[in-house]
Motif scaffolding. Structure first.
Motif, PDB file in Angstrom:
ATOM      1  N   GLU A   1     -61.797  12.324  35.519  1.00 46.48           N
ATOM      2  CA  GLU A   1     -61.211  11.391  34.385  1.00 46.48           C
ATOM      3  C   GLU A   1     -61.729  10.033  34.903  1.00 46.48           C
ATOM      4  OE1 GLU A   1     -60.551  10.192  31.452  1.00 46.48           O
ATOM      5  OE2 GLU A   1     -61.587  12.463  30.415  1.00 46.48           O
ATOM      6  N   THR A   2     -60.287  10.318  36.491  1.00 48.41           N
ATOM      7  CA  THR A   2     -60.675   9.530  37.187  1.00 48.41           C
ATOM      8  C   THR A   2     -61.717   8.692  38.681  1.00 48.41           C
ATOM      9  OG1 THR A   2     -59.434   9.375  39.126  1.00 48.41           O
ATOM     10  CG2 THR A   2     -59.846  10.843  39.464  1.00 48.41           C
ATOM     11  N   PRO A   3     -61.954   6.968  37.903  1.00 44.24           N
ATOM     12  CA  PRO A   3     -62.626   6.782  39.464  1.00 44.24           C
ATOM     13  C   PRO A   3     -62.064   6.776  40.479  1.00 44.24           C
ATOM     14  CG  PRO A   3     -61.663   5.347  37.775  1.00 44.24           C
ATOM     15  CD  PRO A   3     -61.435   6.397  37.395  1.00 44.24           C
TER      16      PRO A   3
ATOM     17  N   SER B   1     -53.681   6.949  43.713  1.00 47.57           N
ATOM     18  CA  SER B   1     -53.412   5.889  42.322  1.00 47.57           C
ATOM     19  C   SER B   1     -53.995   5.988  41.261  1.00 47.57           C
ATOM     20  CB  SER B   1     -55.073   5.202  43.141  1.00 47.57           C
ATOM     21  OG  SER B   1     -55.446   5.115  44.142  1.00 47.57           O
ATOM     22  N   TYR B   2     -54.411   6.926  40.464  1.00 44.58           N
ATOM     23  CA  TYR B   2     -54.706   7.104  39.336  1.00 44.58           C
ATOM     24  C   TYR B   2     -53.502   7.353  38.715  1.00 44.58           C
ATOM     25  CZ  TYR B   2     -56.845   9.360  35.245  1.00 44.58           C
ATOM     26  OH  TYR B   2     -57.476   9.515  33.817  1.00 44.58           O
TER      27      TYR B   2
ATOM     28  N   VAL C   1     -47.970   3.075  35.628  1.00 46.58           N
ATOM     29  CA  VAL C   1     -47.900   1.790  34.546  1.00 46.58           C
ATOM     30  C   VAL C   1     -48.071   1.733  33.495  1.00 46.58           C
ATOM     31  CG1 VAL C   1     -48.718  -0.728  35.279  1.00 46.58           C
ATOM     32  CG2 VAL C   1     -48.183   0.996  37.229  1.00 46.58           C
ATOM     33  N   LEU C   2     -48.900   2.020  33.159  1.00 48.25           N
ATOM     34  CA  LEU C   2     -49.336   2.334  31.345  1.00 48.25           C
ATOM     35  C   LEU C   2     -48.555   2.651  30.626  1.00 48.25           C
ATOM     36  CD1 LEU C   2     -53.110   3.409  30.835  1.00 48.25           C
ATOM     37  CD2 LEU C   2     -52.409   1.181  29.987  1.00 48.25           C
ATOM     38  N   LYS C   3     -47.733   3.604  31.179  1.00 49.03           N
ATOM     39  CA  LYS C   3     -46.433   4.376  29.912  1.00 49.03           C
ATOM     40  C   LYS C   3     -45.173   3.410  30.089  1.00 49.03           C
ATOM     41  CE  LYS C   3     -44.364   7.203  33.178  1.00 49.03           C
ATOM     42  NZ  LYS C   3     -42.263   6.923  32.796  1.00 49.03           N
TER      43      LYS C   3
END
Length: 79
Positions: free
Chosen positions: A34-36, A42-43, A49-51
């Motif tokens: 899922e992580t780029p 970093s992921y 941050v979203l949370k």
């Protein structure tokens, strides 16, 4: 409340995959695909941050609700 929506969308759209880990061949869930980012730190940071921004949205809505509730209750006649 936009950040809450982003956070909920992110956690609901994970494509969990079952992988086998270790010498004991235990199964585990993985979201590595899922992580780029090459670095998982970093992921995790992006998800944190979203949370955090989602929590701030929820808390600010709670304060607005409590202020509205307080104003409504003080307007009610006492019997």
């Amino acid at each position: 409340m936009q950040n809450v929506g982003l956070f909920l969308t992110k956690i609901q759209t994970f494509d969990l995959r079952i992988i086998t880990k270790g010498e004991e061949q235990k199964q585990a869930y993985s979201i590595i695909h899922e992580t780029p980012y090459y670095n998982s730190f970093s992921y995790k940071s992006e998800t944190r941050v979203l949370k955090d921004t989602a929590l701030i949205d929820l808390l600010s809505q709670e304060v607005k609700f409590l202020d509205h509730y307080k104003q409504t209750v003080t307007k009610l006649p006492i019997m």
